[in-house]
Design a protein around this motif. Structure first.
Motif, PDB file in Angstrom:
ATOM      1  N   UNK A   7       0.819  -1.298   0.098  1.00 16.62           N
ATOM      2  CA  UNK A   7      -0.072  -0.163  -0.216  1.00 16.62           C
ATOM      3  C   UNK A   7       0.855   1.261  -0.026  1.00 16.62           C
ATOM      4  N   UNK A   8       2.153   1.134   0.012  1.00 13.90           N
ATOM      5  CA  UNK A   8       3.066   2.247   0.125  1.00 13.90           C
ATOM      6  C   UNK A   8       3.314   2.940  -1.259  1.00 13.90           C
ATOM      7  N   UNK A   9       3.431   1.995  -1.900  1.00 14.17           N
ATOM      8  CA  UNK A   9       3.404   2.007  -3.376  1.00 14.17           C
ATOM      9  C   UNK A   9       2.878   3.631  -4.144  1.00 14.17           C
ATOM     10  N   UNK A  10       3.429   4.285  -4.741  1.00 14.71           N
ATOM     11  CA  UNK A  10       2.815   5.735  -5.092  1.00 14.71           C
ATOM     12  C   UNK A  10       2.419   6.638  -4.008  1.00 14.71           C
ATOM     13  N   UNK A  11       2.663   6.295  -2.833  1.00 10.30           N
ATOM     14  CA  UNK A  11       2.204   7.303  -1.784  1.00 10.30           C
ATOM     15  C   UNK A  11       3.187   8.500  -1.766  1.00 10.30           C
ATOM     16  N   UNK A  12       2.685   9.640  -1.335  1.00  7.49           N
ATOM     17  CA  UNK A  12       3.452  10.704  -1.223  1.00  7.49           C
ATOM     18  C   UNK A  12       3.991  10.819   0.208  1.00  7.49           C
ATOM     19  N   UNK A  35       7.348   4.524  -3.281  1.00  2.00           N
ATOM     20  CA  UNK A  35       6.860   5.860  -2.802  1.00  2.00           C
ATOM     21  C   UNK A  35       7.417   6.806  -3.555  1.00  2.00           C
ATOM     22  N   UNK A  36       6.675   7.762  -3.499  1.00  5.97           N
ATOM     23  CA  UNK A  36       7.208   9.220  -4.018  1.00  5.97           C
ATOM     24  C   UNK A  36       7.826  10.092  -2.777  1.00  5.97           C
ATOM     25  N   UNK A  37       8.962  10.119  -2.896  1.00  4.91           N
ATOM     26  CA  UNK A  37       9.752  10.790  -1.640  1.00  4.91           C
ATOM     27  C   UNK A  37      10.187  12.297  -1.753  1.00  4.91           C
ATOM     28  N   UNK A  38       9.884  13.158  -0.960  1.00  5.30           N
ATOM     29  CA  UNK A  38      10.361  14.410  -0.853  1.00  5.30           C
ATOM     30  C   UNK A  38      11.041  14.666   0.570  1.00  5.30           C
ATOM     31  N   UNK A  39      12.182  15.360   0.585  1.00  3.79           N
ATOM     32  CA  UNK A  39      12.808  15.617   1.918  1.00  3.79           C
ATOM     33  C   UNK A  39      13.437  16.861   1.796  1.00  3.79           C
ATOM     34  N   UNK A  84       4.178  15.503  -5.720  1.00  2.00           N
ATOM     35  CA  UNK A  84       3.719  14.112  -5.397  1.00  2.00           C
ATOM     36  C   UNK A  84       2.370  14.016  -5.149  1.00  2.00           C
ATOM     37  N   UNK A  85       1.324  15.075  -5.061  1.00  2.00           N
ATOM     38  CA  UNK A  85       0.154  14.512  -4.772  1.00  2.00           C
ATOM     39  C   UNK A  85      -0.164  14.923  -2.983  1.00  2.00           C
TER      40      UNK A  85
END
Length: 252
Positions: A7-12, A35-39, A84-85
């Motif tokens: 369920x973490x696939x494509x999560x922001x 996942x789509x990661x920003x940091x 990323x949404x």
């Protein structure tokens, strides 16, 4: 890491301090889940993001940011959501565990410590709750230092005790919105910073003696617990503190 949380696939996902130490391990852990990661971080992370793209085929979004500047932090989180949404996961990881003799602590030292280790956590949570739609998961990194009453670190220990209280308060307040708020309290994790600044063969051996599990904790050991709390595998967990310390402290 062999466990897959589908369920973490494509999560922001947004991570503070995601370019080094524990944060870098978390960034890579979420990327490996798709996942789509920003940091955010204070130092340039171009080499790290390029390495992540080469390994995982996806480049995390790095935004240079001083998390003690609340407006800048909120702008970075909004930028990540635009890219990323709507935010699904916030990981508050960035911290500064400087050592200070209690009698030498000045108001400026105290305020600087709380700005990084506590204030930024709350205001990141606040913005995350605004950006999460309709639900999400917040994971706040605390530390077992508040359970041990570690000496020489009064501002840091106080902040980490506060993080636990804040986590429980926000879990209660935002539960009706579907936002889960949990904390992780690591033991002594041997990041490059710890090895360079604080660890000696003697202190490492002494701490290992306190652990039930006789292996030094590495940044990658924090990935599985964080992914678990971010995923629906922990759907009915909120307001909790997960201790990951190889068995140093015990409750009950």
């Amino acid at each position: 890491m062999t466990t897959t949380f589908h369920d973490l696939k494509d999560t922001s996902v947004f991570i503070t301090g995601g370019g080094n130490g524990i944060g870098a391990a978390l960034t890579e852990g979420f990327l490996a889940q798709g996942a789509k990661v920003a940091f955010v971080g204070r130092s340039d992370a171009s080499d790290f993001t390029a390495a992540m793209e080469a390994t995982h085929g996806d480049r995390p979004l790095f935004i240079r940011c001083d998390i003690t500047d609340t407006d800048t932090l909120h702008d970075a989180m909004a930028q990540a959501a635009k890219a990323h949404g709507p935010l699904n996961v916030l990981v508050n990881n960035a911290a500064n565990d400087m050592r200070h003799d209690a009698m030498a602590i000045t108001p400026d030292i105290w305020d600087d410590s709380q700005a990084v280790n506590f204030k930024a956590y709350f205001f990141a949570c606040q913005k995350a709750a605004e950006l999460m739609a309709p639900s999400g998961a917040i994971i706040n990194f605390s530390s077992i230092t508040y359970l041990m009453g570690a000496a020489g670190m009064a501002p840091y220990v106080s902040a980490n005790a506060g993080i636990v209280g804040m986590t429980r308060a926000l879990a209660r307040e935002w539960g009706p919105k579907g936002i889960r708020v949990n904390a992780i309290a690591p033991g002594w994790v041997f990041t490059e910073k710890q090895e360079t600044m604080w660890a000696t063969p003697e202190t490492k051996a002494a701490f290992l003696e306190k652990q039930c599990l006789k292996e030094h904790i590495q940044p990658t050991d924090m990935v599985g617990p964080t992914l678990f709390l971010a995923s629906q595998a922990s759907a009915m967990m909120t307001g909790q503190v997960m201790v990951v310390d190889a068995g140093v402290v015990h409750a009950g």
